[in-house]
Design an enzyme around this catalytic site. Structure first.
Site, PDB file in Angstrom:
ATOM      1  N   THR A  43       0.820  -1.212   0.000  1.00  0.00           N
ATOM      2  CA  THR A  43       0.000   0.000   0.000  1.00  0.00           C
ATOM      3  C   THR A  43       0.859   1.269   0.000  1.00  0.00           C
ATOM      4  OG1 THR A  43      -0.163  -0.033   2.426  1.00  0.00           O
ATOM      5  CG2 THR A  43      -1.918  -1.126   1.200  1.00  0.00           C
ATOM      6  N   SER A  89      -8.157   0.496   6.774  1.00  0.00           N
ATOM      7  CA  SER A  89      -9.484   0.520   6.174  1.00  0.00           C
ATOM      8  C   SER A  89     -10.427  -0.513   6.761  1.00  0.00           C
ATOM      9  CB  SER A  89      -9.421   0.332   4.652  1.00  0.00           C
ATOM     10  OG  SER A  89     -10.697   0.112   4.109  1.00  0.00           O
ATOM     11  N   TYR A 152     -10.836  -5.002  11.363  1.00  0.00           N
ATOM     12  CA  TYR A 152      -9.741  -4.050  11.542  1.00  0.00           C
ATOM     13  C   TYR A 152      -9.669  -3.579  12.989  1.00  0.00           C
ATOM     14  CZ  TYR A 152      -7.051   0.289  11.226  1.00  0.00           C
ATOM     15  OH  TYR A 152      -6.128   1.281  11.428  1.00  0.00           O
ATOM     16  N   ARG A 287     -21.814   2.986   5.403  1.00  0.00           N
ATOM     17  CA  ARG A 287     -20.877   1.870   5.257  1.00  0.00           C
ATOM     18  C   ARG A 287     -20.982   0.930   6.448  1.00  0.00           C
ATOM     19  NH1 ARG A 287     -14.860   3.816   3.948  1.00  0.00           N
ATOM     20  NH2 ARG A 287     -15.049   4.269   6.164  1.00  0.00           N
TER      21      ARG A 287
END
Length: 332
Positions: A43, A89, A152, A287
């Protein structure tokens, strides 16, 4: 603020080619620190290191924290570790919880073991505001968390538990910094898991309508990168023993709704292109795994570390927009 005591020290920055990590590498080199960057570039980006890759005192190791041998190699002879490497994320973790756990939990454990074995003086690690989970209390205070709402968040909570155990069992000094929605220069606006600020900035620059998840009333404690750098340097250099083996909110202590954020972005971007003010804002579904509101108490960081955030959300947005205008096409 001065951190001269770090001059000549050796600091390993994991995830050093990422958004936060590369900014930390740059700041440390300005302080005449010998910096080793460890990154697997899954990333992170080589471009984030362009300004420092040829500087004296900078070493790059291309490797993965999921490999214990690599972690041992990177920690050898280091005075301190700033652990930023992670798969960030919430949506990414929901889509691929196994990869998130392998990097964020197993990789973190590898780094703790390697730092312990190398005799590292202190490991400062990126914790997360996601640890507060379903706690509805505002502002968020370090000693009171809820249940995690995503894989996460689970991994970041486990990091804190492991760090605590390693300090108690092995004497490895650790400090965790619970980051609250960090933004600023070098943050990648592209990809399916891009953070909201860089993503919206680039969309607005290209006259595309940003899509707010939900009605826009969800709020966050958006935190400019230079405040995060300050917190990391304070955590590295503090002599207070009551700050060791602790976690600290790393934020500004200001709450901004997504609607307010979008209007702020448009206002600053119209300084470069007036027509951006006419771009329509759209709305989509909330979300999964998102918490409605996030606001940090920074009193503990003020008291124990001497933290004084230098950038408000407005000042940070101004700096970020200026950086994107120079580094991405769409604005003159």
């Amino acid at each position: 603020m001065k951190f001269e005591k770090l001059a000549g020290k050796k600091v390993l920055v994991t995830g050093g080619a990422g958004f936060i990590g590369s900014n930390l590498c740059e700041a440390l080199l300005h302080l005449h620190v010998k910096v080793t960057c460890l990154d697997n570039f899954s990333t992170g980006h080589y471009r984030n290191l362009n300004s420092i890759k040829n500087k004296d005192g900078f070493t790059l190791i291309t490797g993965d924290i999921r490999n214990l041998e690599t972690c041992h190699q990177a920690c050898k002879d280091q005075d301190y570790v700033l652990h930023e490497a992670a798969l960030g994320s919430v949506p990414r973790s929901i889509n691929d919880p196994i990869a998130t756990n392998e990097v964020n939990t197993s990789g973190f454990l590898n780094m703790l073991v390697a730092a312990r074995d190398a005799g590292v003086k202190r490991l400062v690690y990126a914790a997360s505001s996601s640890t507060y989970g379903d706690s509805k209390t505002l502002p968020k205070v370090e000693h009171s968390i809820g249940n995690p709402l995503s894989p996460y968040a689970v991994t970041k909570l486990v990091n804190e538990l492991y760090a605590d155990v390693f300090q108690r069992a092995y004497g490895l000094d650790t400090i965790g910094l619970r980051y609250f929605n960090v933004f600023g220069r070098k943050q990648d606006p592209n990809g399916p898991y891009a953070a909201v600020i860089p993503k919206f900035v680039i969309q607005l620059m290209n006259h595309k309508s940003p899509v707010i998840n939900g009605d826009g009333t969800y709020s966050r404690d958006f935190t400019y990168i230079d405040n995060v750098i300050q917190m990391n340097l304070l955590a590295l250099t503090t002599d207070r023993r009551d700050a060791i083996n602790q976690v600290f909110n790393t934020a500004v202590g200001e709450r901004t709704t997504l609607l307010e954020l979008t209007q702020m972005l448009k206002r600053h971007l119209t300084m470069y292109d007036a027509s951006i003010g006419d771009v329509e804002i759209k709305h989509g579904p909330n979300r999964e795994g998102d918490i409605p509101h996030s606001l940090a108490s920074i009193e503990k960081a003020r008291e124990k570390l001497g933290y004084q955030p230098q950038f408000s959300i407005e000042a940070g947005i101004s700096e970020a927009v200026k950086w994107y205008s120079k580094n991405y096409t769409g604005l003159n």
